[in-house]
Design a protein around this motif. Structure first.
Motif, PDB file in Angstrom:
ATOM      1  N   VAL A 185       1.042  -1.368   0.000  1.00  0.00           N
ATOM      2  CA  VAL A 185       0.024  -0.003   0.022  1.00  0.00           C
ATOM      3  C   VAL A 185       1.081   1.388   0.087  1.00  0.00           C
TER       4      VAL A 185
ATOM      5  N   THR B 191      -0.873   5.721   3.617  1.00  0.00           N
ATOM      6  CA  THR B 191      -2.006   4.997   4.088  1.00  0.00           C
ATOM      7  C   THR B 191      -1.834   4.696   5.768  1.00  0.00           C
TER       8      THR B 191
ATOM      9  N   LEU C 176      -6.924  -0.410   0.429  1.00  0.00           N
ATOM     10  CA  LEU C 176      -6.457  -1.764   1.212  1.00  0.00           C
ATOM     11  C   LEU C 176      -7.608  -2.823   0.709  1.00  0.00           C
TER      12      LEU C 176
END
Length: 198
Positions: free
Chosen positions: A146, A150, A182
């Motif tokens: 990610v 994030t 996600l």
């Protein structure tokens, strides 16, 4: 939980936290919170969110490789979620049993006076929910599954609630923004072998 349902959980969990935050603010407009419909509805929304976070944590663990660190953080998050479910369950029962806000205070004092309850349900274990959440997302960012921003958004969400609980809706929006990628990553990315990260 199926893959499609799990992807939906990544979106539903922050939205339920948002609902709780908004209902909580509305419940306090008269100067006190609970008992009543708003108290019950808000708490049920948050309990539903907590129940969704558990499979989310274990999916994040698998994405992170399922090693010792990922397992420990997923376990911590799950224990924290269970403690918060107990806390909010107590809140609901107290709300149902109380005629007014003052009566709720008396019952809460009685609950907290039970040995071990404050430690397990209020003062220590609930924080594992937040620690586990941030640690799992940070692991995925380190592994470049990610984006680096994030965990920053997840941290912002967690921090805002501690600064002022009226900021919970704003934090939930940050969480939603962080959970959308996600959700995509959980569906698209292959699960990494545990040996690589043990």
């Amino acid at each position: 939980m199926s893959g499609m349902n799990l992807r939906a959980a990544f979106i539903a969990a922050p939205l339920l936290v948002l609902a709780y935050g908004v209902i909580r603010i509305l419940d306090g407009l008269d100067g006190s919170r609970g008992p009543g419909l708003a108290w019950t509805a808000g708490h049920l929304a948050f309990v539903a969110a907590l129940l969704l976070f558990v499979p989310i944590y274990w999916r994040l663990r698998r994405m992170a490789g399922g090693g010792a660190l990922a397992t420990a953080t997923a376990t911590a998050g799950t224990v924290g979620a269970a403690a918060l479910v107990a806390q909010f369950g107590i809140d609901l029962v107290v709300g149902f049993m109380s005629a007014d806000h003052a009566a709720m205070g008396v019952l809460f004092d009685q609950v907290r006076s039970v040995p071990g309850v404050s430690l397990a349900v209020y003062d220590v274990l609930p924080f594992l929910f937040y620690v586990g959440q941030l640690a799992l997302v940070t692991q995925l960012a380190v592994q470049r599954q990610v984006k680096a921003w994030t965990p920053v958004l997840v941290l912002a969400d967690l921090s805002l609630a501690f600064v002022d609980k009226d900021l919970i809706p704003l934090g939930a929006l940050f969480l939603l923004v962080s959970f959308v990628p996600l959700a995509r990553a959980s569906a698209a990315a292959p699960v990494r072998p545990a040996a690589a990260y043990a």
